[in-house]
Every structure is written in structure tokens, then in C-alpha cells.
Design an enzyme around this catalytic site. Structure first.
Site, short mmCIF file in Angstrom:
data_model
loop_
_atom_site.label_atom_id
_atom_site.label_comp_id
_atom_site.label_asym_id
_atom_site.label_seq_id
_atom_site.Cartn_x
_atom_site.Cartn_y
_atom_site.Cartn_z
N GLY A 130 -4.87 -1.84 5.03
CA GLY A 130 -3.99 -2.93 4.58
C GLY A 130 -4.59 -4.30 4.80
N ARG A 131 -5.10 -4.54 6.02
CA ARG A 131 -5.62 -5.89 6.34
C ARG A 131 -7.01 -6.12 5.77
NH1 ARG A 131 -4.54 -2.72 10.41
NH2 ARG A 131 -6.19 -1.89 11.73
N GLU A 144 10.55 -4.58 4.52
CA GLU A 144 10.67 -5.98 4.10
C GLU A 144 10.37 -6.13 2.61
OE1 GLU A 144 8.94 -4.80 6.68
OE2 GLU A 144 8.86 -6.22 8.35
N LYS A 199 0.85 -1.20 0.00
CA LYS A 199 0.00 0.00 0.00
C LYS A 199 0.88 1.25 0.00
CE LYS A 199 -3.65 2.30 2.56
NZ LYS A 199 -4.55 2.33 3.70
N GLU A 257 -4.55 -6.80 14.88
CA GLU A 257 -4.08 -5.48 14.45
C GLU A 257 -5.24 -4.48 14.51
OE1 GLU A 257 -0.56 -4.96 11.59
OE2 GLU A 257 -2.20 -4.23 10.37
N LYS A 306 9.08 -0.37 13.96
CA LYS A 306 9.65 -0.02 12.65
C LYS A 306 10.66 1.11 12.83
CE LYS A 306 5.52 -0.89 9.82
NZ LYS A 306 4.50 -0.25 9.01
O1 F6P Z 1 2.17 -4.37 9.89
C1 F6P Z 1 1.86 -3.05 9.67
C2 F6P Z 1 1.37 -2.81 8.29
O2 F6P Z 1 1.25 -1.45 8.14
C3 F6P Z 1 0.05 -3.52 7.99
O3 F6P Z 1 -1.05 -2.85 8.46
C4 F6P Z 1 0.11 -3.64 6.52
O4 F6P Z 1 -0.82 -4.57 6.07
C5 F6P Z 1 1.55 -4.05 6.33
O5 F6P Z 1 2.24 -3.29 7.29
C6 F6P Z 1 2.11 -3.84 4.94
O6 F6P Z 1 2.05 -2.50 4.54
P1 F6P Z 1 2.23 -2.10 3.03
O7 F6P Z 1 1.13 -2.71 2.24
O8 F6P Z 1 2.19 -0.61 3.01
O9 F6P Z 1 3.57 -2.60 2.56
#
Ligand code: F6P
Length: 548
Positions: free
Chosen positions: A266-267, A212, A206, A352, A511
Site C-alpha cells: 500500500g505505502r 474509511e 488496494k 509503517e 481495525k
Molecule cells: O493503514 C493500514 C493500511 O493497510 C495501509 O497499509 C494502507 O496503505 C491503507 O491501510 C489503505 O488500505 P487500502 O488501500 O486497502 O484501502
């Protein structure tokens, strides 16, 4: 919400608990021979049986009073109509728009988002079909045989869970892989079996800044460039994000970039282009069926009366367990091996969302919020942690998920699987009293002293709550229904606890600290002053271990 009315409803539930605690759930079945019918709800061929929980009609009445005091119906309407339900980020949470097939407009800040949603949906379907048909080829002219989704959290768990759950609907010629962990072993092990000329990567993020995902995407990019040349990168990458500028900087071709919107959490994003890997794996028609399943659950949640509304019942029963009985955990046990990743998916969705200590206005929550969610498929989990569920000092409510018939699996196996699921629920409900145990041991010919010694160990208290979601078979539409039902269950609980389920500030601190620590880990001479003793000690110990 009227906090006094909510507090009064909780007080009424506390008082009512004393009455219920004096009785056993198994006895409720004797008193009401139609308890199964009275304490179950349906969404077409999906059945939610909650009759094995220790609750009565009066309990439900009190729980519905609580929902009304928390203004659940009003808040639900705000969710569906683009209200800024995510108050700390001043955003709507409109995942329901992504699976809206009603033909009705859904507005955010006065603008109907459905034309954009439908256009993106069509783009996903077209791309998925082209990849599957071999109409889009890699740089060397080969059709793709492997699609690797690179993402984490909500940009991984949903599609990864669903691709596995729906594996009978995938094609053997096109395999889906999911790389998430920054541990280089994850991508290394995945790439080891793949041919670069036949591999398509989808970078799903997102924000397009997640450490990662960016690290794994860079490794994948270097792998393609090393094998096929820098010019080939564009033919082997697609990307999904709300930040199209960042995607362009990474070098993904504009026709392979898929967008979504900041009003999709995101979730809650597997219904958007984040589901692209799933759409490719199962095909666009099946992906649409999955979305339609989500829409079925939305209609049900929005329109069914509370007494027949599955997410409302699931949510309120969870509150009954969490707040009134003090049960801290919730187990989710799919008797469905292909649902193996469902508990992990649900952990993010639930923990979450509702793992918060303050309410929407920042005041401390006066009561416990989200439970610890965990699970593994049955029957394996029976041979792992079920001992504690049956006889441990913690009572852990269980959700069982099971299909009436197998999808592409052996009937006989399925009968055994189904019987196992029912047996566990029955054991949790009934237990086995010490008197029964003693009778059994006596019948087996044990001596009085042997019986005395063994009886306490073989006694089961029973009254361990469980509910069962029974569905015909695990197909895309059913999975869509199940996922959306759980999303709404989590929402219902957030309303009762008056917390914002759509932000996740709790993951930010780690983070931030990682960004500070990473250079100290990378540079063996960096000064560790200012760190706490344990963190500094562990970095020093690692330095010593890696120096020799
Ligand atoms: O774990 C925290 C988070 O922000 C989640 O809410 C989200 O799904 C995930 O990291 C990945 O985020 P992104 O889609 O921005 O890479």
C-alpha cells in the site's frame, strides 16, 4: 543473515563511537578541507550532503562492514528480482517494476510482470489524457473540473503529497482533491465547493474493504445519485484496486477500473494506478517523468558502490544515530512549502514499514528499530519546534530538503528560504559555546551578573546532526527520485535490523476492535459489559452528552 557477524559489527561501532564522541563535527572540517566533497554523494543533479554529521571515514567503514554482515547486497537483489521479501505474507515487494524502464523482464513466480505493468501504465495514461482533454464527460455532458481521490494511507498520502508538490505542473481547469478521513467533515468540506455534474471520483483502495474509504465512497455515491440520478453514478466514478470483483459490486464501469497486484505494498503503491489522480492532475507525460525519476533512483541504489550510494548512506547513518547514539526521532524538514505533505507521507513509509519489534523470524529485535519521523516545512517549523531541536535534551537528527531554484515562485523569496535552510544546519553543527556567548554579551555592555544569568540560556551545544538533500528544482522527475531514495533508505534499515518492512500487522488490532465497538457506539442501549472501564466510561459519557 549471520546474526553473530551483525552483532560483532554493532559492537565495533559501539567501541568506535567513544573515539568519535571525543571530537566535534565542526573540527572534522578543519582537519579535512575537502570534507564536503568526501562526505556527499550525487545522483545527477541531486546532492546528498551528510558532512555535518558526527562521523568519520572510519565510521563509514564500520557501517559498510555492518551492511555486508547483514547481507545488504543479497537482500537488495532479492527485492529487485521478485524474491518473497515480504515473508509474513509470502509476497514479493516489486514497486520497482512499476517504474521499470530498463526493458528487462521482472519475474514473480517465474512470470514476467512487465507486459501487464506496461499495459496498465498505458491505460492510466490514456484515461488521464481523456479526462484532461474533456474527451470523457460527466452524465450531463460536462467536462470534469474536479477529481476527488477517495482513499487512505498508501492509497492517499503519496498522490496527495505529490499533487501538492507538483502543483505548478497541474492545470487550473482541473483541480485534484483528496478525501481520506472517516470523519464526515472531510468529505463534507470537499463536496461543499464542488458541482456534481463536473466531479469525477476515484475510489482507491488496494483491498476495497477499508472502512474509511468505503464509507466515503458510499457518501460520494449517494451525493451523485441525489444530484444527478442513480443512472449517472457510472459516469462519475472510477476505481483502483487489486480486488476487481469488489469494485464491480460497488458499481464502477469495467472500463473505469484500474488494477494492480498484491506484490505492490500500500505505502509503495503511488507508482501504480493508485497514482491515477496524480496522473490526471499533472498529465500523463509528467506522470511518466515521475516514474522515470523513481527508476533513476532504483538504478542508483542497485548499482552505485556503497560509498556513493545515497539510500545506503542515508540508511546507515540513520542506524548510526538510532542504535549507536540512541536518537529516537528523525525530523524531515523540506524548505519547500509545496512539500508540506512530504513528512506525513514519509511517516507512513518509514513508521509503517520499520515500526516493528520482532525480526523476520519472529524473534524479538535485540535493538531499537524505526525512528519516530516527523516534520513540517521550513521556515514555519523554525518558529514552532526548532527550539527543542537546538537546545532540547533530545538530539533529533534532521534531513533538510531544498531546491537550488524555485519552481514558479519568486527568486528573492527563494534566496531567503535557502539561506534559512543553511543557517539552521550551520547552527545545529556549530552551536555557540558559553565562552562565545559571554564574549558577545560583554561586547553588548551587559554586567557580569547579567552575563552569568543569561549565558546558560544562550548557549547551544552544537553537534546536532543534519543532512541535506539539494536538488535543482522540484519537478516530477526530481520528486520521483526523492520518493524512491527514501523508499530504499527504509529498505536498507530493515535489512540491518532484519525486519520485514512490507507488512503492517500493527494496524490490524485497532481495525478489529473498531468493528467490535462501532455497534456499541451506534446503539445507545447496547450492553457495555466486558469492555475495560475507560472504554465503557467514555461510551457512557458520550451517550449522556448526545442524549441531551
Ligand atoms: O493503514 C493500514 C493500511 O493497510 C495501509 O497499509 C494502507 O496503505 C491503507 O491501510 C489503505 O488500505 P487500502 O488501500 O486497502 O484501502
Amino acid at each position: 543473515m549471520d546474526r553473530n557477524a551483525v552483532a560483532a559489527a554493532f559492537a565495533a561501532l559501539e567501541a568506535h563511537r567513544v573515539e568519535v564522541a571525543a571530537r566535534r563535527a565542526i573540527d572534522f572540517f578543519a582537519e579535512d578541507t575537502k570534507r564536503f566533497e568526501h562526505f556527499s554523494a550525487r545522483l545527477d543533479d541531486l546532492l546528498y550532503d551528510y558532512s555535518k554529521n558526527r562521523l568519520t571515514r572510519a565510521t563509514l567503514g564500520h557501517l559498510f562492514d555492518l551492511a555486508r554482515a547483514a547481507r545488504l547486497e543479497e537482500r537488495r537483489e532479492a527485492l529487485f528480482t521478485g524474491g518473497k521479501v515480504n515473508n509474513t505474507e509470502q509476497r514479493a515487494a516489486l514497486h520497482v517494476a512499476l517504474r521499470n524502464f530498463s526493458g528487462e523482464a521482472v519475474r514473480v513466480d517465474g512470470e514476467n510482470v512487465m507486459p501487464a505493468v506496461e499495459a496498465e501504465r498505458a491505460k492510466i495514461a490514456a484515461f488521464a489524457a481523456e479526462v484532461r482533454q474533456g474527451a470523457i464527460l460527466g452524465a450531463r455532458g460536462h467536462a470534469y473540473t474536479d477529481v476527488v481521490n477517495i482513499g487512505i494511507g498508501g492509497s492517499d498520502l503519496g498522490p496527495a503529497m505529490a499533487a501538492r508538490a507538483l502543483s505548478p505542473f497541474t492545470s487550473p481547469e482541473l483541480r485534484a482533491h483528496f478525501v481520506s478521513n472517516v470523519d464526515g467533515a472531510d468529505i463534507a468540506d470537499t463536496l461543499a465547493a464542488l458541482d456534481p455534474a463536473r466531479t469525477l471520483f476515484i475510489v482507491s483502495s488496494k483491498t476495497f474493504t477499508t472502512q474509511e474509504t468505503m464509507a466515503n465512497a458510499a457518501t460520494a455515491r449517494a451525493w451523485i445519485a441525489a444530484a444527478l440520478g442513480e443512472a449517472a453514478v457510472g459516469d462519475h466514478f472510477a476505481a483502483v484496486s487489486t480486488h476487481l470483483d469488489r469494485v464491480a459490486a460497488f458499481g464502477v464501469r469495467p472500463d473505469r477500473v484500474f488494477g494492480f497486484w498484491d506484490w505492490v505494498g500500500g505505502r509503495y503503491s503511488m507508482w501504480s494506478a493508485i497514482g491515477l489522480s496524480l496522473a490526471i492532475a499533472i498529465g500523463p507525460d509528467q506522470f511518466e517523468d515521475f516514474l522515470r525519476g523513481g527508476h533513476d533512483a532504483d538504478q542508483h541504489f542497485r548499482n552505485a558502490p556503497m560509498s556513493h550510494n545515497i539510500p545506503v548512506l542515508m540508511g546507515l547513518i540513520g542506524v548510526w544515530h538510532r542504535n549507536i547514539w540512541g536518537f529516537a526521532a528523525q525530523a524531515v524538514i523540506p524548505y519547500d512549502q509545496r512539500m508540506a505533505r512530504f513528512p506525513a507521507y514519509l511517516q507512513q513509509l518509514d513508521m509503517e514499514s520499520n515500526g516493528k519489534s520482532v525480526m523476520r523470524d519472529g524473534a524479538p529485535s535485540p535493538r531499537a528499530t524505526g525512528p519516530i519521523v516527523f516534520g513540517e516545512p521550513g521556515t514555519n517549523s523554525q518558529h514552532a519546534f526548532f527550539q527543542l531541536l537546538h537546545q532540547g535534551t533530545e538530539v533529533v537528527p534532521v534531513d533538510f530538503l531544498v531546491a537550488a531554484e524555485p519552481t514558479d515562485a519568486d527568486e528573492k523569496h527563494h534566496e531567503l528560504l535557502f539561506a534559512n535552510c543553511l543557517a539552521q544546519g550551520e547552527a545545529f553543527l556549530r552551536g555557540r559555546s558559553e565562552r562565545e556567548v559571554r564574549d558577545i554579551l560583554r561586547a553588548e555592555g551587559l554586567s557580569a551578573s547579567q552575563i552569568d544569568a543569561l549565558a546558560p540560556h544562550k548557549t547551544f551545544s552544537g553537534d546536532r546532526p543534519s543532512s541535506t538533500l539539494l536538488y535543482r528544482r522540484l519537478d516530477p522527475r526530481t520528486l520521483g527520485r526523492i520518493v524512491a531514495l527514501y523508499e530504499h533508505k527504509v529498505f536498507v534499515q530493515s535489512v540491518i535490523w532484519d525486519i520485514n518492512p512490507f507488512d503492517q500487522w500493527g494496524v490490524e488490532l485497532g481495525k478489529e476492535l473498531c468493528n467490535r465497538l462501532a455497534p456499541l457506539v451506534a446503539d445507545a442501549r447496547a450492553d457495555l459489559a466486558g469492555l475495560d472501564g475507560s472504554t465503557a466510561g467514555l461510551i457512557s459519557a458520550r451517550r449522556a452528552l448526545t442524549a441531551c
